[in-house]
Design an enzyme around this catalytic site. Structure first.
Site, PDB file in Angstrom:
ATOM      1  N   GLY A   1       0.955  -1.053  -0.190  1.00 39.64           N
ATOM      2  CA  GLY A   1       0.095  -0.140  -0.181  1.00 39.64           C
ATOM      3  C   GLY A   1       0.853   1.263  -0.012  1.00 39.64           C
ATOM      4  O   GLY A   1       1.971   1.202  -0.583  1.00 39.64           O
ATOM      5  N   SER A   2       0.449   2.298   0.773  1.00 37.32           N
ATOM      6  CA  SER A   2       1.165   3.499   0.572  1.00 37.32           C
ATOM      7  C   SER A   2       2.214   3.467   1.518  1.00 37.32           C
ATOM      8  O   SER A   2       3.189   4.645   1.335  1.00 37.32           O
ATOM      9  CB  SER A   2      -0.062   4.793   1.214  1.00 37.32           C
ATOM     10  OG  SER A   2      -1.184   4.655   0.447  1.00 37.32           O
ATOM     11  N   THR A   3       2.829   2.695   2.073  1.00 34.97           N
ATOM     12  CA  THR A   3       4.249   2.557   2.731  1.00 34.97           C
ATOM     13  C   THR A   3       5.242   2.532   1.581  1.00 34.97           C
ATOM     14  O   THR A   3       6.295   2.717   1.863  1.00 34.97           O
ATOM     15  CB  THR A   3       4.431   1.498   3.791  1.00 34.97           C
ATOM     16  OG1 THR A   3       4.019   0.105   2.952  1.00 34.97           O
ATOM     17  CG2 THR A   3       3.378   1.578   4.898  1.00 34.97           C
TER      18      THR A   3
END
Length: 544
Positions: free
Chosen positions: A278-280
């Site tokens: 995801g956004s990590t």
């Protein structure tokens, strides 16, 4: 004369027999006697201890006893049989049946793993044909906190999972051998000589700090209860050495109870489970953009009106953000902004950055069952290219993600991770994978995420400057991405000026009222890392 002759013949016969026994047939008869009275027996020794980095025991071997019987020699009065059955946890009928079902065998275990106190009471019964054998059993003082990492042994004290299996050759003891003299009932009368001395297994010191491990486990357990999550995992790496200070998952199991040593809870999710990050992963998309020299932290990206059409697909932001700088794209976690940035560059640029950081490849720990993750080939579809940039279409383990953040924090230099404590002055194999100025710029951009306006504000640790990134990922269901199941993530680095700890938290399928990484995973980061910094005596770097 007759009587004298008879006595003479008798004397001659005795003399002949004595010669036969003592001279002619000595070797055969001695061998037969030895076969009935001499035994070569094992001298048990204990398995090597596993400790944390400070010497606190994590796995130790404790003495226990096994009770065995020779059915052909067993003889017990009814009262003795009843007492024996009670001590062994059987009924008299069940014990008798167990002994009699193999009448031709000379050795049958009746019970193993008995405490010395119980064994002493059984020995006092003095039952013919019954024997007591000393053994060792593995005991795990930290139990649930370290179970998936250390693994467990079987009833013969051999490693079956985790680091117990990995280090089996080093941990297992050398069994000694000795010759003993037995009486006709099978009891040891005397030790005669030793063939091979017993030697204990090697002691192994892990890199983890049991204090941090225990606190992290409690935090994960509380988060699971609070958010009704399926599982939670935390990995913490010492950036300066690559040592893993904490690797813990919940729910866990008790390795001291063999009935619990199976099922999903025994997996070390930090190494065996794959997740879309995801956004990590946007952190490294920004790194890729800065490394291309086509962008700077102040580059302008227009994300209006909060959506971005790529072919037939529409990329959305949770809230319209308008015109943003590159660092604001990361702090606000704008999918539209990230998509525009990455599509301005060839897909090979992004994937090469991921590969250099070790994503989609094995970390090469010795842990059994470690997964490699997956990176796709360079996509020809622009939408697939964009989704890679914000964390879909690839898979990583929590350890891989933590290692990538540790590499960023060390100025772009990748060093191996270690599950064991490293000796002082260890020379590391270093590899520069990101230009130093790019790594430092990315790190400073990441600090904006923890600001009041960023998505990771709940990860802020008083007194310490933190850089980090939240992530929220939909779970793949039978019909594609399930809108009602999510994974919450947070990856962070603290402190920033002299980085020490890189930590990743993954909370799998929290309830749908609170499932964002900034709401679920970020507070865990603040609590665990804040405590770890205190325990490690890391000085504050943000006293303003």
């Amino acid at each position: 004369m007759l009587i004298c002759s008879l006595f003479g013949l008798l004397t001659a016969g005795v003399a002949t027999r004595l010669v036969h026994l003592q001279v002619t047939n000595t070797d055969f008869l001695q061998a037969q006697g030895d076969a009935r009275t001499l035994r070569i027996v094992d001298i048990p020794s204990y398995r090597g201890m596993i400790t944390d980095r400070r010497g606190t025991p994590i796995a130790i071997s404790t003495p226990v006893h096994a009770i065995y019987v020779n059915p052909s020699q067993f003889s017990a009065k009814p009262t003795e049989l009843k007492k024996l059955a009670k001590l062994l946890g059987y009924t008299s009928a069940d014990l008798k049946k167990k002994i009699e079902q193999h009448p031709h065998r000379v050795f049958i275990y009746l019970k193993r793993g008995l405490t010395p106190d119980i064994a002493k009471q059984i020995k006092a019964l003095n039952i013919t044909g019954l024997g007591i054998k000393r053994e060792f059993r593995r005991y795990y003082p930290a139990a649930w906190q370290t179970a998936q990492l250390t693994g467990f042994t079987d009833i013969d004290d051999q490693g079956q999972a985790g680091l117990e299996l990995t280090f089996e050759q080093a941990l297992k003891p050398t069994i000694g051998k000795k010759r003993v003299l037995e009486d006709r009932t099978g009891r040891w009368v005397k030790d005669l000589d030793y063939f091979q001395p017993a030697r204990s297994g090697d002691e192994i010191a892990l890199s983890i700090d049991l204090r941090i491990q225990g606190f992290a486990y409690r935090e994960l357990e509380q988060a699971i209860q609070k958010y009704q999550a399926k599982s939670a995992t935390l990995v913490m790496i010492d950036i300066s050495t690559g040592e893993i200070l904490a690797m813990v998952s919940a729910p866990s199991f008790n390795p001291n109870n063999r009935q619990e040593c199976h099922g999903a809870h025994t997996r070390n999710r930090a190494l065996t489970d794959l997740y879309e990050p995801g956004s990590t992963i946007k952190t490294f998309t920004i790194t890729s953009a800065l490394a291309s020299r086509e962008f700077t932290p102040e580059s302008i990206i227009d994300t209006s009106p909060g959506t971005y059409r790529i072919g037939k697909h529409l990329v959305r932001d949770i809230h319209p953000n308008g015109v943003l700088t590159l660092k604001e794209v990361l702090s606000k976690s704008s999918n539209v902004g990230i998509s525009k940035i990455t599509l301005a560059l060839p897909p090979e640029t992004l994937l090469e950055t991921f590969r250099q950081l070790g994503l989609g490849d094995s970390i090469n720990t010795p842990f059994p069952g470690e997964r490699k993750g997956m990176l796709p080939p360079p996509p020809k579809n622009p939408f697939m290219h964009a989704t890679l940039a914000f964390g879909y279409g690839l898979s990583v383990t929590p350890l891989q993600l933590a290692h990538a953040y540790a590499t960023l924090a060390s100025g772009g230099i990748k060093i191996p991770v270690s599950l064991t404590k490293l000796p002082p002055n260890t020379v590391f194999k270093k590899e520069r994978v990101i230009p130093e100025d790019v790594a430092l710029s990315t790190l400073q951009v990441l600090t904006e995420v923890i600001s009041r306006k960023g998505t990771g504000s709940r990860a802020d640790i008083p007194g310490y400057k933190t850089a980090g990134k939240t992530g929220t990922v939909r779970v793949v269901g039978p019909h594609g991405y399930d809108p009602n199941r999510h994974i919450a993530l947070f990856a962070g680095i603290t402190p920033v000026d002299q980085p020490r700890l890189a930590t990743v938290i993954v909370v799998e399928e929290p309830n749908e009222k609170n499932y964002y990484g900034g709401l679920v995973a970020a507070p865990i980061y603040r609590n665990v890392v804040g405590k770890a910094l205190y325990l490690l005596n890391v000085p504050p770097d943000n006293t303003a």
